[in-house]
Design a protein around this motif. Structure first.
Motif: not given
Length: 574
Positions: A519-523, A364-375, A377-387
């Motif tokens: 959960s709080a730590a993950a956030s 899967d393409p990655a724009t975040t360092y953290l993988p997508t696992q909720k545990s 604390g993954h946040k869906d961001y892209d600071h340099f959006p280029a598609g």
């Protein structure tokens, strides 16, 4: 996780179109990453006993001594032999990232400052020889892992335990570790030198497996280890065959996490990857009862899936938390210029990288360092959006702002290991993409040992390198701190390639560690990942996926997001 060149069998680009079909086949009935199972219509956990599970692997287990194993969550094969204070939840997908009690009655009781953790053992725990398991056995098992004669285990306890950094194990210092107390046979207390809210995760490591002192034979212990799990070693021929049979002193009454359906498990190693996949595809004879824990799908299997829906149903799909990325060293020009790093972030064509490693079924393409696992604390961001295919026009604009209107030439170090996530295939894809933005990439391929001895040594580390990182457990701590905590910069074996040392970020790691609410730590870890991402110290490329076949008789092949694999202790072959 010290596996910077995670092995993967990549599909050829000609079958990329077929991989999307594999991904679709892996949903619903395909053993997916959201709790799905396969062939479950005939699976009943209350009536699954019997048969022999065959495990077909390329590589042998590194050791049969829990002190020398570097696993968390109980591992896979180790989990059949060694129980720990806590373990991973035996469910599919995200539910599999939760830590749950194993030998202990809960996941530990922390003190108010998270510097003292107390565990109470379950009743009626026994080794495979029938002797009771006590807290002293757990303490002794941990102390053995400090012995220089038994290297290989996770290093955290030496740093976390109070006054334990110089402890040399029970053979040299039989007085033991004072920071581990056993006031009675059911209670074990850990005193830490600093708050560690992730301690329940660490307690899943095989170092926490009990070892009876009377049966300890030092470096020879792995020749006949004493089991606390559902199986015991019947015979073992290294690099050939490990045979496990039932531990008659184990039961589900004292172990709710492991089903242990098969009567016997035979683990064959030393096989070629193509042979393993062929045997699993054909699924004839005993191979109908077979799985693999270290071999992913190759090109021929991926192609066959397109025309064979029955084969598609026998593909297990997982998401081990792992990220492949470009690591920058800002101490080397021109990477000291943030705009140069940003320009490269815009120029990267993630789709071409994913094609190079086998397609969307494997990455899967990655724009975040953290993988997508909720545990985590993954946040869906892209600071340099280029598609997904990059934006060379934007990259050229930013490069001009950096003072390079006519482009520039940069080096990129990578491993020469073909099929590795940071190998020549990925390097070539990046070279082609950056060329469109006026950036000439000079590739520097190194064999694994030379790669690690260069990239992981700050005095030698190049300005840009392809790197990979996986978590020892599914939390933000082991994923972010080794890479971005300035106090983790080491003269050798350094993973903070950027040599990034921000006192505020270091303090945030300490503050999050005080939290026992996971959960709080993950956030908080998610927020920290987003903040660091703005600095473009890395260019995340992709998060890997795992696809593996299993035999026609194998059932309950759910995959957790902790391991990216199905759990041997939960499979049925009857």
């Amino acid at each position: 996780m010290r596996e910077t060149t995670r092995r993967r069998r990549f599909a050829l680009p000609v079958v990329v179109a077929l991989l999307a079909l594999v991904a679709a086949a892996c949903g619903g009935n395909g053993g997916n990453g959201s709790g799905g199972t396969t062939n479950d219509a005939a699976f009943d956990p209350n009536d699954c006993q019997g048969g022999t599970l065959q495990v077909l692997n390329q590589r042998d287990i590194t050791h049969l001594d829990p002190a020398r194993l570097y696993t968390s969550g109980g591992g896979n094969i180790p989990s059949l032999l060694f129980r720990t204070l806590t373990t991973r939840n035996r469910e599919g997908g995200a539910e599999g990232t939760k830590v749950v009690p194993d030998l202990a009655t809960d996941t530990g009781k922390p003190s108010a400052d998270a510097k003292t953790w107390t565990f109470t053992l379950r009743d009626n725990l026994k080794f495979d020889d029938g002797t009771p398991i006590t807290s002293k056995d757990v303490k002794y098992g941990i102390e053995r892992s400090f012995a220089p004669e038994l290297p290989g285990g996770a290093p955290y306890l030496r740093d976390w335990l109070e006054n334990a950094a110089k402890y040399q194990g029970p053979y040299k210092q039989p007085e033991g570790i004072k920071a581990i107390e056993t006031p009675d046979d059911k209670t074990i207390v850990f005193k830490l030198r600093k708050p560690e809210g992730d301690f329940p995760y660490l307690a899943t490591a095989t170092q926490f497996a009990p070892v009876p002192k009377a049966k300890d034979t030092g470096t020879k212990y792995e020749n006949k280890p004493v089991s606390s799990g559902p199986y015991k070693v019947e015979s073992y021929e290294k690099n050939k065959l490990l045979v496990l049979t039932r531990n008659e002193h184990w039961s589900r009454d004292v172990d709710p996490e492991r089903l242990a359906c098969p009567d016997k498990i035979e683990i064959t190693s030393g096989l070629d990857a193509a042979v393993i996949n062929q045997r699993l595809s054909t699924s004839g004879g005993d191979d109908a009862n077979a799985v693999t824990t270290d071999t992913e799908l190759g090109p021929s299997e991926l192609a066959r899936v397109d025309s064979d829906p029955n084969l598609a149903k026998r593909v297990a799909k997982g998401h081990f938390p792992y990220v492949y990325y470009i690591a920058f060293n800002p101490k080397v020009k021109p990477f000291d210029n943030p705009k140069v790093r940003e320009a490269i972030s815009y120029a990267v064509n993630r789709q071409s990288v994913i094609n190079a490693v086998g397609g969307t079924a494997l990455a899967d393409p990655a724009t975040t360092y953290l993988p997508t696992q909720k545990s985590m604390g993954h946040k869906d961001y892209d600071h340099f959006p280029a598609g997904e295919t990059g934006n060379p026009t934007k990259a050229k604009e930013v490069l001009a702002e950096a003072g390079f209107p006519n482009g520039l030439t940069i080096p990129l170090t990578h491993t020469t290991d073909k099929g590795a996530g940071n190998g020549p295939e990925v390097a070539a894809a990046i070279q082609d993409a950056l060329k469109q933005a006026g950036i000439t990439v000079q590739l520097n391929g190194l064999e694994d040992e030379a790669f690690n001895g260069t990239v992981e040594v700050p005095a030698k580390s190049p300005g840009a390198a392809l790197f990979g990182w996986g978590a020892d457990w599914p939390s933000g701590f082991p994923f972010l701190q080794p890479i971005f905590d300035g106090r983790q910069i080491l003269a050798q074996g350094n993973y903070n390639i950027a040599q990034y040392n921000d006192p505020e970020v270091n303090q945030e790691f300490d503050d999050i560690a005080k939290l026992t609410d996971l959960s709080a730590a993950a956030s908080r870890y998610g927020d920290l990942d987003e903040k660091i991402g703005e600095l473009a110290l890395t260019v995340p490329l992709y998060h890997g996926k795992d696809l593996a076949l299993f035999g026609t008789n194998v059932k309950n092949t759910f995959v957790s997001d902790w391991t990216g694999k199905y759990d041997l202790a939960g499979l049925s072959v009857k």
